[in-house]
Design an enzyme around this catalytic site. Structure first.
Site, short mmCIF file in Angstrom:
data_model
loop_
_atom_site.label_atom_id
_atom_site.label_comp_id
_atom_site.label_asym_id
_atom_site.label_seq_id
_atom_site.Cartn_x
_atom_site.Cartn_y
_atom_site.Cartn_z
N ASP A 108 0.80 -1.23 0.00
CA ASP A 108 0.00 0.00 0.00
C ASP A 108 0.83 1.28 0.00
O ASP A 108 0.30 2.37 0.28
CB ASP A 108 -0.94 0.01 1.21
CG ASP A 108 -2.12 -0.93 1.00
OD1 ASP A 108 -2.65 -0.99 -0.12
OD2 ASP A 108 -2.51 -1.60 1.98
N ASP B 43 -6.74 -3.57 -5.92
CA ASP B 43 -6.35 -2.29 -5.33
C ASP B 43 -4.90 -1.91 -5.68
O ASP B 43 -4.53 -0.74 -5.75
CB ASP B 43 -6.46 -2.33 -3.80
CG ASP B 43 -7.63 -3.12 -3.27
OD1 ASP B 43 -8.07 -4.07 -3.95
OD2 ASP B 43 -8.10 -2.81 -2.17
#
Ligand code: GLY
Length: 404
Positions: free
Chosen positions: A115, A172
């Site tokens: 992330d 994602d």
């Protein structure tokens, strides 16, 4: 000063619509300004309510929740402050952002998560772009990109998302590629951009179904690169179309076309947009359900009681992506993407989704969904919903000026 704030808020209240509207109503530059002015005032409420040394995450049942810098959403609040500083020129917003950047810097060494694009590029990337201070942020961004690149495997030709399962990759992860592309431009090191392209191509091949919806998770065999299983983590069921995942993909492939100029990414983004916008379960106001398949869930099924929950975070990030996509195509299609984004922004800016100043724990938008299967952050404000909403408003203003 207080009087001036009251005056601004009065002006905002006059401009912002209170009713949800459909295609016949138009977003406007005045409304975009009113939304951004409200955002400037509202984020100060959030600043007052969030703990020192922490990063705002959400608000639920009257209480604000913050995270440590290692949580995936940590970069969005400083990123939103930076966009709003860019909009307003208010130095206090830049100061607040810089305080939070100090907390985030250590994440450049974090090799345990994919992330890092969300955490470091939405924050430091914006800081560098807006302040122009390359010297202050270059090393942080490049170290962070190095850390992200350690998660790439030449066998799977993808970046590993999580450290459980075999070699899971979630949709994602497309969002982290912007960080790698920018690191290549910044350093001249082609390796980052090569990893990004490989990951985007692998994801195109394995995450997407024939109808251009995507799986949330593809788990690979790290020894052979073969797919072991396609499934969901945050969606309604393995074969469903988890709404935010579709929007991560739309945004990701639109961005990949911008950064590489490869038209196959543009063609792919258009297919994804078409899947999303023409979906029979897309509500009239275009604020998507948390999963495209949610409205069809039987009432007595596992998530049946959540069949009609909306996700404002998906809507804001879809609006932002569509605005960019509208600049990459011509004629009717360009107008269609822009007007769809405008309609989403208009509806997000109504009372139904936009909180009144001083409420909602200082967050801008209401009604987002983190993860229903985990019973986590359900129908609450979320820091990334606000980030992409503000980004979309800024993009709208940029494109509006370009169009005139
Ligand atoms: N990246 C996690 C989410 O979209 O919820």
């Amino acid at each position: 000063m207080k009087k001036l704030h009251l005056l601004i808020l009065f002006f905002i209240a006059m401009i912002l619509p209170t009713e949800l509207v459909h295609a016949q109503e138009k977003f406007s530059i005045e409304r975009a300004d009113a939304c951004l002015q409200l955002a400037v005032e509202q984020i100060k409420v959030l600043a007052d309510r969030s703990a020192d040394g922490m990063l705002p995450k959400t608000f639920d049942k009257g209480k604000n929740f913050d995270s440590e810098s290692g949580w995936w959403t940590s970069g969005f609040y400083p990123g939103t402050l930076l966009y709003l500083y860019e909009y307003s020129g208010e130095q206090s917003l830049l100061r607040m952002a810089k305080q939070k950047l100090l907390l985030l810097e250590k994440e450049k060494y974090n090799t345990t998560t994919h992330d890092l694009g969300f955490m470091l590029y939405c924050s430091f990337g914006n800081a560098m772009r807006i302040t122009g201070d390359t010297a202050a942020y270059r090393e942080i961004l490049l170290k962070g990109a190095e850390s992200l690149a350690t998660r790439y495997s030449p066998i799977t030709k993808a970046i590993r998302s999580w450290d459980f399962d075999n070699f899971p990759v979630i949709i994602d992860n497309m969002m982290n590629l912007e960080f790698l592309n920018s690191a290549s431009r910044l350093s001249g090191d082609k390796r980052f951009a090569d990893i990004s392209v490989m990951h985007a191509n692998t994801t195109m091949r394995n995450h997407y179904r024939r109808d251009y919806s995507c799986y949330h998770v593809v788990d690979y065999d790290p020894k052979t690169g073969n797919v072991i299983k396609k499934k969901t983590n945050q969606g309604a069921f393995d074969e469903s179309a988890w709404a935010r995942g579709q929007a991560w993909g739309l945004y990701g492939y639109t961005m990949m076309y911008r950064d590489t100029g490869d038209r196959k990414y543009l063609a792919f983004a258009k297919k994804i947009a078409s899947y999303m916008l023409k979906h029979p379960n897309m509500p009239k106001d275009l604020i998507t359900y948390w999963d495209y398949d949610a409205p069809d869930l039987p009432a007595d099924s596992k998530y049946g009681k959540y069949a009609d929950y909306r996700d404002a975070s998906t809507a804001s990030l879809t609006a932002s992506a569509l605005l960019e996509l509208s600049t990459m195509v011509k004629g009717k299609l360009s107008r269609y993407y822009r007007e769809t984004a405008e309609q989403i922004l208009y509806n997000l800016s109504t009372d139904r989704y936009t909180a009144k100043h001083g409420t909602n724990g200082g967050f801008l938008l209401k009604h987002s969904v983190g993860s229903i299967p985990h019973n986590s952050e359900v129908d609450v404000p979320l820091t990334y919903a606000d980030y992409y909403y503000v980004e979309a408003l800024m993009r709208y203003k940029d494109y509006y000026h370009a169009l005139k």
